[in-house]
Design a protein around this motif. Structure first.
Motif, PDB file in Angstrom:
ATOM      1  N   ARG A  90       5.280   4.167  -5.065  1.00  0.00           N
ATOM      2  CA  ARG A  90       5.751   3.767  -3.917  1.00  0.00           C
ATOM      3  C   ARG A  90       4.395   4.109  -2.960  1.00  0.00           C
ATOM      4  O   ARG A  90       4.306   3.434  -2.107  1.00  0.00           O
ATOM      5  CB  ARG A  90       6.774   4.633  -3.314  1.00  0.00           C
ATOM      6  CG  ARG A  90       7.367   4.319  -2.010  1.00  0.00           C
ATOM      7  CD  ARG A  90       8.610   5.007  -1.648  1.00  0.00           C
ATOM      8  NE  ARG A  90       9.092   4.768  -0.278  1.00  0.00           N
ATOM      9  CZ  ARG A  90      10.080   5.383   0.479  1.00  0.00           C
ATOM     10  NH1 ARG A  90      10.575   6.260  -0.124  1.00  0.00           N
ATOM     11  NH2 ARG A  90      10.450   4.772   1.510  1.00  0.00           N
ATOM     12  N   LEU A  91       4.026   5.303  -3.195  1.00  0.00           N
ATOM     13  CA  LEU A  91       2.717   5.783  -2.239  1.00  0.00           C
ATOM     14  C   LEU A  91       1.501   4.720  -2.670  1.00  0.00           C
ATOM     15  O   LEU A  91       0.848   4.588  -1.502  1.00  0.00           O
ATOM     16  CB  LEU A  91       2.567   7.160  -2.664  1.00  0.00           C
ATOM     17  CG  LEU A  91       1.425   7.851  -1.775  1.00  0.00           C
ATOM     18  CD1 LEU A  91       1.736   7.637  -0.370  1.00  0.00           C
ATOM     19  CD2 LEU A  91       1.052   9.285  -2.048  1.00  0.00           C
ATOM     20  N   ALA A  92       1.269   4.448  -3.737  1.00  0.00           N
ATOM     21  CA  ALA A  92       0.009   3.710  -3.904  1.00  0.00           C
ATOM     22  C   ALA A  92       0.459   2.208  -3.277  1.00  0.00           C
ATOM     23  O   ALA A  92      -0.769   1.604  -2.910  1.00  0.00           O
ATOM     24  CB  ALA A  92       0.028   3.362  -5.299  1.00  0.00           C
ATOM     25  N   ALA A  93       1.497   1.726  -3.058  1.00  0.00           N
ATOM     26  CA  ALA A  93       1.800   0.542  -2.589  1.00  0.00           C
ATOM     27  C   ALA A  93       1.509   0.596  -0.986  1.00  0.00           C
ATOM     28  O   ALA A  93       1.387  -0.632  -0.289  1.00  0.00           O
ATOM     29  CB  ALA A  93       3.532   0.051  -2.822  1.00  0.00           C
ATOM     30  N   GLU A  94       1.322   1.811  -0.597  1.00  0.00           N
ATOM     31  CA  GLU A  94       0.935   2.226   1.052  1.00  0.00           C
ATOM     32  C   GLU A  94      -0.508   2.043   1.161  1.00  0.00           C
ATOM     33  O   GLU A  94      -0.956   1.873   2.074  1.00  0.00           O
ATOM     34  CB  GLU A  94       1.689   3.259   1.485  1.00  0.00           C
ATOM     35  CG  GLU A  94       3.001   3.276   1.457  1.00  0.00           C
ATOM     36  CD  GLU A  94       3.625   2.314   2.800  1.00  0.00           C
ATOM     37  OE1 GLU A  94       2.907   2.081   3.618  1.00  0.00           O
ATOM     38  OE2 GLU A  94       4.941   1.973   2.528  1.00  0.00           O
ATOM     39  N   GLY A  95      -1.248   1.997   0.028  1.00  0.00           N
ATOM     40  CA  GLY A  95      -2.558   1.685   0.204  1.00  0.00           C
ATOM     41  C   GLY A  95      -3.380   3.132  -0.345  1.00  0.00           C
ATOM     42  O   GLY A  95      -4.390   3.451   0.291  1.00  0.00           O
ATOM     43  N   TYR A  96      -2.892   3.695  -1.520  1.00  0.00           N
ATOM     44  CA  TYR A  96      -3.440   5.010  -1.901  1.00  0.00           C
ATOM     45  C   TYR A  96      -3.847   4.851  -3.399  1.00  0.00           C
ATOM     46  O   TYR A  96      -3.103   4.300  -4.103  1.00  0.00           O
ATOM     47  CB  TYR A  96      -2.662   6.182  -1.462  1.00  0.00           C
ATOM     48  CG  TYR A  96      -2.558   6.405   0.090  1.00  0.00           C
ATOM     49  CD1 TYR A  96      -3.754   7.038   0.656  1.00  0.00           C
ATOM     50  CD2 TYR A  96      -1.398   5.922   0.636  1.00  0.00           C
ATOM     51  CE1 TYR A  96      -3.422   7.067   2.184  1.00  0.00           C
ATOM     52  CE2 TYR A  96      -1.395   5.931   2.007  1.00  0.00           C
ATOM     53  CZ  TYR A  96      -2.389   6.491   2.941  1.00  0.00           C
ATOM     54  OH  TYR A  96      -2.389   6.757   4.142  1.00  0.00           O
ATOM     55  N   VAL A  97      -4.706   5.755  -3.840  1.00  0.00           N
ATOM     56  CA  VAL A  97      -5.061   5.966  -5.446  1.00  0.00           C
ATOM     57  C   VAL A  97      -4.249   7.303  -5.661  1.00  0.00           C
ATOM     58  O   VAL A  97      -4.731   8.274  -4.982  1.00  0.00           O
ATOM     59  CB  VAL A  97      -6.380   5.886  -5.502  1.00  0.00           C
ATOM     60  CG1 VAL A  97      -6.598   6.243  -7.176  1.00  0.00           C
ATOM     61  CG2 VAL A  97      -7.310   4.610  -5.349  1.00  0.00           C
ATOM     62  N   VAL A  98      -3.373   7.275  -6.603  1.00  0.00           N
ATOM     63  CA  VAL A  98      -2.244   8.354  -6.788  1.00  0.00           C
ATOM     64  C   VAL A  98      -2.312   8.794  -7.795  1.00  0.00           C
ATOM     65  O   VAL A  98      -2.344   8.032  -8.898  1.00  0.00           O
ATOM     66  CB  VAL A  98      -0.685   8.104  -6.328  1.00  0.00           C
ATOM     67  CG1 VAL A  98       0.015   9.132  -6.401  1.00  0.00           C
ATOM     68  CG2 VAL A  98      -0.899   7.453  -4.940  1.00  0.00           C
ATOM     69  N   LEU A  99      -2.384  10.325  -8.358  1.00  0.00           N
ATOM     70  CA  LEU A  99      -2.474  10.986  -9.514  1.00  0.00           C
ATOM     71  C   LEU A  99      -1.314  11.904  -9.595  1.00  0.00           C
ATOM     72  O   LEU A  99      -1.265  12.790  -8.551  1.00  0.00           O
ATOM     73  CB  LEU A  99      -3.818  11.457  -9.929  1.00  0.00           C
ATOM     74  CG  LEU A  99      -3.941  12.104 -11.145  1.00  0.00           C
ATOM     75  CD1 LEU A  99      -4.335  11.169 -12.165  1.00  0.00           C
ATOM     76  CD2 LEU A  99      -5.260  13.091 -11.113  1.00  0.00           C
ATOM     77  N   VAL A 100      -0.624  11.695 -10.597  1.00  0.00           N
ATOM     78  CA  VAL A 100       0.579  12.654 -10.776  1.00  0.00           C
ATOM     79  C   VAL A 100       0.376  13.334 -12.182  1.00  0.00           C
ATOM     80  O   VAL A 100       0.535  12.773 -13.054  1.00  0.00           O
ATOM     81  CB  VAL A 100       1.835  12.134 -10.504  1.00  0.00           C
ATOM     82  CG1 VAL A 100       2.975  12.840 -10.554  1.00  0.00           C
ATOM     83  CG2 VAL A 100       2.197  11.048  -9.230  1.00  0.00           C
ATOM     84  N   PRO A 101      -0.133  14.456 -12.207  1.00  0.00           N
ATOM     85  CA  PRO A 101      -0.371  15.265 -13.323  1.00  0.00           C
ATOM     86  C   PRO A 101       0.696  15.982 -13.753  1.00  0.00           C
ATOM     87  O   PRO A 101       1.994  16.262 -13.119  1.00  0.00           O
ATOM     88  CB  PRO A 101      -1.422  16.272 -12.895  1.00  0.00           C
ATOM     89  CG  PRO A 101      -1.083  16.692 -11.280  1.00  0.00           C
ATOM     90  CD  PRO A 101      -0.611  15.327 -10.716  1.00  0.00           C
TER      91      PRO A 101
END
Length: 287
Positions: A90-101
């Motif tokens: 959901r956050l990436a769809a807003e225009g971000y590169v997201v890492l969840v470790p």
């Protein structure tokens, strides 16, 4: 990590192992993976070399050409699982590169808990104890450096923009530490029902604020605040002393864990309000 890091409100999360990690695993030096059909977001399982081993994590970014600000999402005490993958998408769809470790990569790959999980049961809580002990302030600092360095190697990351970091429950303190240890890169920090943000110990997260250059959003659970209403005041004082722009808000009627779908305390209106605040923070601060 302290006992405050336990989800007081999260009783049952049916999403814990509903989805296996079936995507290709890749090393940081050689990225692979697939885009999801009919989705604007690319999702990959990645492995990241750290000072303490190899961390498994989930990576998300918008489809198509371009580069975007990066975000590190620190999950709650049950670590990386489908509900946090959903947040990443959901956050990436807003225009971000997201890492969840995976918080517990030193001892086990995610998902770290099989089946449902009941915090009311001592035997279930005991499953987390040895894993939680592997998450230390010093280890978190090393991990944060590795994760942001990894993100900065990606062509999708716009390195001219600041990095965001957000944490849930025990992830709140980890987000605070990230902003201090990589202060030149982190421009925004968000904590949702964070546990142990202010303690009497020498590694209390609030003591990291003078080293930070970020803006802060701290969303406090109503029952956490009622348990100790002085915490928010101490945190506000520390933020003011460090001259950090910040918003500290108690979400009335929202219990600890309210932002995490699948918990019995999930509060959708309050969760959506917190999400909107998060997006506004990143739009403002990740420049």
């Amino acid at each position: 990590m302290c006992d405050d890091d336990i989800h007081q409100g999260l009783i049952h999360d049916p999403t814990v192992s509903r989805r296996a990690f079936g995507l290709m695993t890749v090393m940081a030096a050689g990225m692979g993976g697939v885009a999801h059909a009919a989705s604007p977001v690319v999702e990959k399982d990645v492995e990241i070399k750290t000072a303490d081993g190899v961390a498994d994590a989930a990576l998300f970014y918008p489809e198509g050409k371009g580069s975007w600000a990066a975000v590190v999402v620190w999950p709650d005490v049950i670590s990386l699982r489908p509900v946090f993958r959903e947040m990443g998408r959901r956050l990436a769809a807003e225009g971000y590169v997201v890492l969840v470790p995976n918080l517990y990569y030193r001892v086990k790959k995610a998902p770290v808990v099989e089946g449902s999980f009941n915090f009311a049961l001592p035997e279930d809580r005991a499953k987390l104890t040895p894993m939680r002990s592997t998450v230390t302030p010093e280890g978190t600092d090393r991990d944060a450096v590795s994760y942001i360095a990894f993100l900065d190697t990606l062509p999708q990351t716009n390195r001219k923009k600041k990095v965001g970091t957000q944490g849930y429950c025990m992830g709140g303190p980890l987000a605070f530490r990230t902003a201090a240890i990589v202060s030149t890169r982190v421009g925004a920090v968000a904590s949702f029902h964070g546990g142990g943000l202010v303690t009497d110990g020498p590694t209390s997260p609030h003591l990291t604020l003078p080293a930070s250059k970020a803006e802060y959003l701290v969303c406090v659970a109503d029952n956490d605040d009622k348990q100790d209403p002085t915490v928010k005041d101490k945190l506000k004082a520390a933020l003011d002393a460090a001259k950090r722009p910040a918003k500290v808000e108690v979400y009335e009627g929202a219990a600890h864990g309210w932002t995490v779908k699948g918990s019995q305390v999930y509060n959708e209106p309050a969760a959506e309000k917190a999400w909107a605040e998060l997006l506004a923070l990143y739009k403002r601060a990740l420049v």
